[in-house]
Write an enzyme that holds these catalytic residues in place. Structure first.
Site, short mmCIF file in Angstrom:
data_model
loop_
_atom_site.label_atom_id
_atom_site.label_comp_id
_atom_site.label_asym_id
_atom_site.label_seq_id
_atom_site.Cartn_x
_atom_site.Cartn_y
_atom_site.Cartn_z
N THR A 77 39.21 39.36 39.64
CA THR A 77 40.67 39.46 39.52
C THR A 77 41.29 40.28 40.65
O THR A 77 42.40 39.97 41.11
CB THR A 77 41.01 40.08 38.15
OG1 THR A 77 40.52 39.18 37.14
CG2 THR A 77 42.49 40.30 37.95
N LYS B 88 25.00 33.05 34.07
CA LYS B 88 26.17 33.92 33.90
C LYS B 88 26.54 33.98 32.42
O LYS B 88 26.97 32.98 31.84
CB LYS B 88 27.35 33.36 34.71
CG LYS B 88 28.60 34.22 34.59
CD LYS B 88 29.64 33.77 35.56
CE LYS B 88 30.85 34.64 35.56
NZ LYS B 88 31.82 34.21 36.56
N ILE C 140 42.68 28.21 33.57
CA ILE C 140 42.71 27.25 34.68
C ILE C 140 42.04 25.93 34.27
O ILE C 140 42.48 24.85 34.68
CB ILE C 140 41.98 27.86 35.92
CG1 ILE C 140 42.65 29.16 36.35
CG2 ILE C 140 41.93 26.87 37.06
CD1 ILE C 140 44.07 29.06 36.84
N GLY C 141 41.02 26.03 33.45
CA GLY C 141 40.38 24.80 32.96
C GLY C 141 39.42 24.18 33.96
O GLY C 141 39.33 22.97 34.09
N CYS D 32 30.80 26.87 28.97
CA CYS D 32 31.38 25.53 28.80
C CYS D 32 30.93 24.97 27.45
O CYS D 32 29.79 25.15 27.06
CB CYS D 32 30.87 24.57 29.87
SG CYS D 32 30.93 25.19 31.52
N ASN E 107 28.56 27.75 41.62
CA ASN E 107 28.80 27.99 40.20
C ASN E 107 28.92 26.63 39.53
O ASN E 107 29.78 25.83 39.91
CB ASN E 107 30.09 28.83 40.04
CG ASN E 107 30.46 29.10 38.59
OD1 ASN E 107 31.12 28.30 37.94
ND2 ASN E 107 30.05 30.24 38.08
N LYS F 257 33.93 28.44 43.60
CA LYS F 257 34.65 27.96 42.41
C LYS F 257 33.74 26.98 41.67
O LYS F 257 32.97 26.23 42.30
CB LYS F 257 35.94 27.26 42.86
CG LYS F 257 36.71 26.57 41.74
CD LYS F 257 37.23 27.56 40.71
CE LYS F 257 37.77 26.85 39.45
NZ LYS F 257 37.91 27.79 38.32
C1 LIG Z 1 41.54 32.63 37.66
C2 LIG Z 1 40.09 32.76 37.29
C3 LIG Z 1 39.25 31.66 37.41
C4 LIG Z 1 37.90 31.76 37.07
N1 LIG Z 1 37.07 30.67 37.22
C5 LIG Z 1 35.74 30.79 36.92
C6 LIG Z 1 34.86 29.70 37.15
O1 LIG Z 1 35.24 28.64 37.65
N2 LIG Z 1 33.55 29.86 36.81
C7 LIG Z 1 33.07 31.05 36.29
O2 LIG Z 1 31.88 31.16 35.99
N3 LIG Z 1 33.90 32.10 36.10
C8 LIG Z 1 35.20 32.01 36.40
N4 LIG Z 1 36.03 33.08 36.24
C9 LIG Z 1 35.47 34.37 35.74
C10 LIG Z 1 35.19 35.34 36.89
O3 LIG Z 1 34.26 34.80 37.79
C11 LIG Z 1 34.67 36.70 36.35
O4 LIG Z 1 33.46 36.50 35.67
C12 LIG Z 1 35.64 37.36 35.38
O5 LIG Z 1 36.99 37.14 35.77
C13 LIG Z 1 35.40 38.87 35.24
O6 LIG Z 1 35.57 39.54 36.47
P1 LIG Z 1 36.99 40.23 36.89
O7 LIG Z 1 37.46 41.03 35.71
O8 LIG Z 1 36.67 41.06 38.08
O9 LIG Z 1 37.91 39.11 37.21
C14 LIG Z 1 37.39 33.00 36.58
C15 LIG Z 1 38.25 34.10 36.46
C16 LIG Z 1 39.59 34.00 36.83
C17 LIG Z 1 40.46 35.22 36.69
#
Ligand SMILES: Cc1cc2nc3c(=O)[nH]c(=O)nc-3n(C[C@H](O)[C@H](O)[C@H](O)COP(=O)(O)O)c2cc1C
Length: 315
Positions: free
Chosen positions: A277, A176, A79-80, A141, A110, A53
């Protein structure tokens, strides 16, 4: 082309420049906590890697609810960047990371920050533990010093950030990429020029949902990030475009719900994949992805999973 695979021995190891993974299946940041939460369901040590996270210097409580919403074939979140902050990470989360790292799973931090200096501080602090295999810069960010524009959507800011973080570590540096740019390949080129070893993509897409009866946005922050199957075709196209543009390895993600989706990302040019997800829908998806990829290699007579990378046959 490698020798035909026989029996069950598919070589699942992948080498992403300086980052070696025992297999190409990872979990995406923010969807797998720090790894501990999933222990009751399966052994996370089977994973090639885990993106932790997001970490910030200070703890962040995140945004107020509603901050998660299910959309047709996707999920909206705001989520922020809620996280425990770097010091509590060391107190409470680092021991488990160490355990997993000891079993050969690449624990990738990350990093999220609003200034270049804070990114540098995070790296400096994390250099003091040997359990972190790589850093992933979350460039989605906003930079507070530059008026809130995102690092990942401004080419100059992106170059400045990557170039500033690079000298602080010899560990693999993963950038990323944010998907909401005109030319994602150009952002990849900039990242690599400035020192990135690996590109990961994609992060969520800015999106919103509305409750018509209440005439209100559903998320408290009005907008959030869209993830899940809805974004997969876009993510595939972006991985494919980045593969043509840069020579460094790619970690693909965006809507991977099963092994077939993962195979598509590898064929498009990714060397590894991250499940996001899907962890909320079917928490054992990464296990199924790993087994499915192995089986796919056997059926298609690939001796090494790494032979799938970019093996797309164009019309
Ligand atoms: C609930 C949630 C929290 C996430 N938190 C972060 C994060 O803290 N840092 C980050 O780089 N990406 C974050 N992401 C993005 C995911 O790592 C990923 O890049 C994005 O969801 C696309 O993949 P997916 O469609 O398989 O979820 C978050 C995604 C979700 C759904």
């Amino acid at each position: 082309m490698s020798a035909p695979a026989t029996g069950t021995n598919v070589d699942m190891q992948v080498t992403l420049g300086p980052l070696k993974l025992k297999n190409p299946v990872m979990t995406a940041s923010g969807t797998f906590g720090y790894g501990t939460e999933y222990r009751e369901l399966y052994d996370p040590a089977i994973l090639g890697g885990v993106f932790l996270k997001a970490l910030t210097m200070a703890p962040r409580p995140g945004n107020k609810p509603w901050r998660i919403y299910e959309t047709p074939s996707g999920m909206l979140n705001s989520i922020g960047l809620q996280n425990v902050g770097i010091e509590e990470f060391f107190e409470k989360k680092e021991p488990f990371c160490r355990e997993l790292a000891g079993k050969g799973t690449a624990m990738c931090a990350n990093l999220a920050a609003q200034t270049v200096e804070e990114f540098q501080q995070l790296v400096e602090r994390l250099e003091t533990t040997d359990c972190i295999a790589a850093y992933e810069l979350n460039v989605s960010c906003p930079n507070v010093k530059k008026g809130g524009c995102q690092f990942g959507t401004d080419p100059t800011l992106l170059r400045e950030l990557v170039a500033a973080v690079r000298p602080g570590t010899k560990r693999p540096l993963i950038v990323k990429l944010a998907p909401q740019v005109t030319d994602v390949a150009e952002m990849a080129r900039i990242s690599v020029d400035a020192g990135a070893d690996i590109i990961s993509l994609i992060n969520t897409f800015p999106a919103m949902a509305i409750d018509a009866e209440k005439r209100r946005p559903i998320l408290a922050t009005v907008t959030g990030g869209l993830s899940g199957p809805a974004i997969k075709p876009i993510a595939l196209r972006m991985v494919y475009a980045v593969r043509q543009a840069v020579d460094v390895p790619i970690i693909g993600m965006g809507g991977i719900m099963n092994w077939k989706d993962a195979a598509e990302f590898l064929l498009a040019g990714a060397s590894a994949v991250a499940v996001g997800t899907a962890n909320f829908v079917h928490p054992t998806t990464p296990v199924e992805v790993l087994e499915g990829l192995q089986d796919y290699c056997r059926r298609h007579r690939y001796a090494r999973v790494s032979d799938l990378t970019g093996a797309l046959e164009l019309p």
